[in-house]
Motif scaffolding. Structure first.
Motif, PDB file in Angstrom:
ATOM      1  N   PHE A 165       0.881  -1.164   0.000  1.00 42.26           N
ATOM      2  CA  PHE A 165       0.000   0.000   0.000  1.00 42.26           C
ATOM      3  C   PHE A 165       0.917   1.211   0.000  1.00 42.26           C
ATOM      4  O   PHE A 165       1.703   1.407   0.932  1.00 42.26           O
ATOM      5  N   VAL A 166       0.851   2.021  -1.051  1.00 42.68           N
ATOM      6  CA  VAL A 166       1.768   3.138  -1.243  1.00 42.68           C
ATOM      7  C   VAL A 166       0.984   4.447  -1.218  1.00 42.68           C
ATOM      8  O   VAL A 166      -0.080   4.549  -1.828  1.00 42.68           O
ATOM      9  N   THR A 167       1.519   5.439  -0.511  1.00 44.08           N
ATOM     10  CA  THR A 167       0.965   6.784  -0.532  1.00 44.08           C
ATOM     11  C   THR A 167       1.995   7.705  -1.178  1.00 44.08           C
ATOM     12  O   THR A 167       3.166   7.695  -0.801  1.00 44.08           O
ATOM     13  N   LEU A 168       1.555   8.483  -2.167  1.00 42.51           N
ATOM     14  CA  LEU A 168       2.406   9.435  -2.867  1.00 42.51           C
ATOM     15  C   LEU A 168       1.849  10.836  -2.643  1.00 42.51           C
ATOM     16  O   LEU A 168       0.736  11.143  -3.070  1.00 42.51           O
ATOM     17  N   ALA A 169       2.618  11.688  -1.956  1.00 35.69           N
ATOM     18  CA  ALA A 169       2.205  13.062  -1.679  1.00 35.69           C
ATOM     19  C   ALA A 169       3.186  14.021  -2.346  1.00 35.69           C
ATOM     20  O   ALA A 169       4.304  13.643  -2.708  1.00 35.69           O
ATOM     21  N   PHE A 170       2.769  15.268  -2.482  1.00 38.31           N
ATOM     22  CA  PHE A 170       3.550  16.256  -3.216  1.00 38.31           C
ATOM     23  C   PHE A 170       4.274  17.228  -2.291  1.00 38.31           C
ATOM     24  O   PHE A 170       3.861  17.460  -1.158  1.00 38.31           O
ATOM     25  N   TRP A 225      13.049   4.688  -4.390  1.00 37.13           N
ATOM     26  CA  TRP A 225      11.827   5.204  -5.004  1.00 37.13           C
ATOM     27  C   TRP A 225      11.370   6.507  -4.369  1.00 37.13           C
ATOM     28  O   TRP A 225      10.773   7.348  -5.042  1.00 37.13           O
ATOM     29  N   TRP A 226      11.649   6.716  -3.088  1.00 34.67           N
ATOM     30  CA  TRP A 226      11.338   7.990  -2.435  1.00 34.67           C
ATOM     31  C   TRP A 226      12.143   9.099  -3.120  1.00 34.67           C
ATOM     32  O   TRP A 226      11.594  10.140  -3.473  1.00 34.67           O
ATOM     33  N   ASN A 227      13.447   8.861  -3.315  1.00 37.23           N
ATOM     34  CA  ASN A 227      14.287   9.854  -3.999  1.00 37.23           C
ATOM     35  C   ASN A 227      13.791  10.108  -5.415  1.00 37.23           C
ATOM     36  O   ASN A 227      13.731  11.256  -5.865  1.00 37.23           O
ATOM     37  N   TYR A 228      13.416   9.051  -6.122  1.00 36.54           N
ATOM     38  CA  TYR A 228      12.915   9.212  -7.489  1.00 36.54           C
ATOM     39  C   TYR A 228      11.626  10.042  -7.496  1.00 36.54           C
ATOM     40  O   TYR A 228      11.466  10.941  -8.330  1.00 36.54           O
ATOM     41  N   LEU A 241       2.184  11.337 -11.735  1.00 36.96           N
ATOM     42  CA  LEU A 241       1.877   9.950 -11.369  1.00 36.96           C
ATOM     43  C   LEU A 241       2.051   9.024 -12.566  1.00 36.96           C
ATOM     44  O   LEU A 241       2.634   7.942 -12.450  1.00 36.96           O
ATOM     45  N   ARG A 242       1.571   9.438 -13.730  1.00 37.09           N
ATOM     46  CA  ARG A 242       1.704   8.620 -14.945  1.00 37.09           C
ATOM     47  C   ARG A 242       3.174   8.340 -15.253  1.00 37.09           C
ATOM     48  O   ARG A 242       3.561   7.209 -15.551  1.00 37.09           O
ATOM     49  N   LYS A 243       4.021   9.349 -15.148  1.00 34.02           N
ATOM     50  CA  LYS A 243       5.461   9.169 -15.389  1.00 34.02           C
ATOM     51  C   LYS A 243       6.064   8.210 -14.364  1.00 34.02           C
ATOM     52  O   LYS A 243       6.891   7.362 -14.708  1.00 34.02           O
ATOM     53  N   PHE A 244       5.645   8.343 -13.113  1.00 32.20           N
ATOM     54  CA  PHE A 244       6.124   7.457 -12.054  1.00 32.20           C
ATOM     55  C   PHE A 244       5.741   6.007 -12.363  1.00 32.20           C
ATOM     56  O   PHE A 244       6.573   5.101 -12.300  1.00 32.20           O
ATOM     57  N   GLN A 301       9.125  15.103  -9.147  1.00 33.47           N
ATOM     58  CA  GLN A 301       8.322  16.301  -8.911  1.00 33.47           C
ATOM     59  C   GLN A 301       9.105  17.563  -9.262  1.00 33.47           C
ATOM     60  O   GLN A 301       8.596  18.447  -9.964  1.00 33.47           O
ATOM     61  N   ILE A 302      10.334  17.649  -8.774  1.00 31.58           N
ATOM     62  CA  ILE A 302      11.170  18.830  -9.022  1.00 31.58           C
ATOM     63  C   ILE A 302      11.418  18.989 -10.518  1.00 31.58           C
ATOM     64  O   ILE A 302      11.296  20.095 -11.066  1.00 31.58           O
ATOM     65  N   LYS A 303      11.724  17.885 -11.196  1.00 30.28           N
ATOM     66  CA  LYS A 303      11.963  17.907 -12.645  1.00 30.28           C
ATOM     67  C   LYS A 303      10.727  18.413 -13.397  1.00 30.28           C
ATOM     68  O   LYS A 303      10.849  19.022 -14.454  1.00 30.28           O
TER      69      LYS A 303
END
Length: 158
Positions: free
Chosen positions: A3-8, A69-72, A21-24, A77-79
């Motif tokens: 279960f993964v949570t992705l925040a900005f 994956w956290w670093n990616y 998200l699509r790129k990820f 996001q920055i990219k």
């Protein structure tokens, strides 16, 4: 399963969020040919700095090397123009992973189902999606039939 949570890192439009998200997900699919997922968009309600900001929850069949994956996720996001609100702001909560097991799979599935079927937040993009290989039968293996019945009521499963 995870279960993964992705925040900005900062405020993000719905369109930007789904694009990132699509790129990820595209990158994850390239690195694991059997990668499967279901994702759900949710609005933040408890974070005053980003109230209403979209974030994503995913159920995946992947084991995540969190540091990598956290670093990616942060770099992606920055990219794509999402700058940290403070210099060097890299919250650990931006990429959170919980392993799913027999003791928590039903509660996670119920949580996601609630957001898919009862989410009344307004979004300019889709609020959930899954990889085409994730079938009704595969989902039903981990859940009660009520889970898939809710998708049927949404005309999301034929």
């Amino acid at each position: 399963m995870s279960f993964v949570t992705l925040a900005f890192l900062n405020k993000v439009s719905d369109e930007e969020a789904v694009n990132i998200l699509r790129k990820f997900l595209d990158n994850a699919k390239k690195r694991n040919k059997d990668f499967e997922y279901v994702w759900i968009a949710e609005r933040q309600t408890k974070n005053d700095a980003f109230k209403g900001n979209v974030h994503f929850h995913m159920i995946t069949n992947k084991y995540w090397k969190v540091e990598k994956w956290w670093n990616y996720w942060i770099e992606l996001q920055i990219k794509n123009g999402i700058k940290p609100r403070k210099k060097d702001f890299k919250p650990s909560s931006a990429f959170d992973v919980k392993q799913l097991n027999s003791s928590n799979i039903r509660s996670i599935a119920s949580y996601d189902t609630k957001y898919i079927t009862k989410n009344d937040a307004k979004f300019k993009r889709q609020v959930w999606n899954w990889l085409k290989r994730v079938s009704e039968l595969y989902t039903d293996f981990y859940t009660t039939t009520e889970f898939t019945n809710q998708f049927k009521r949404l005309n999301a499963v034929l």
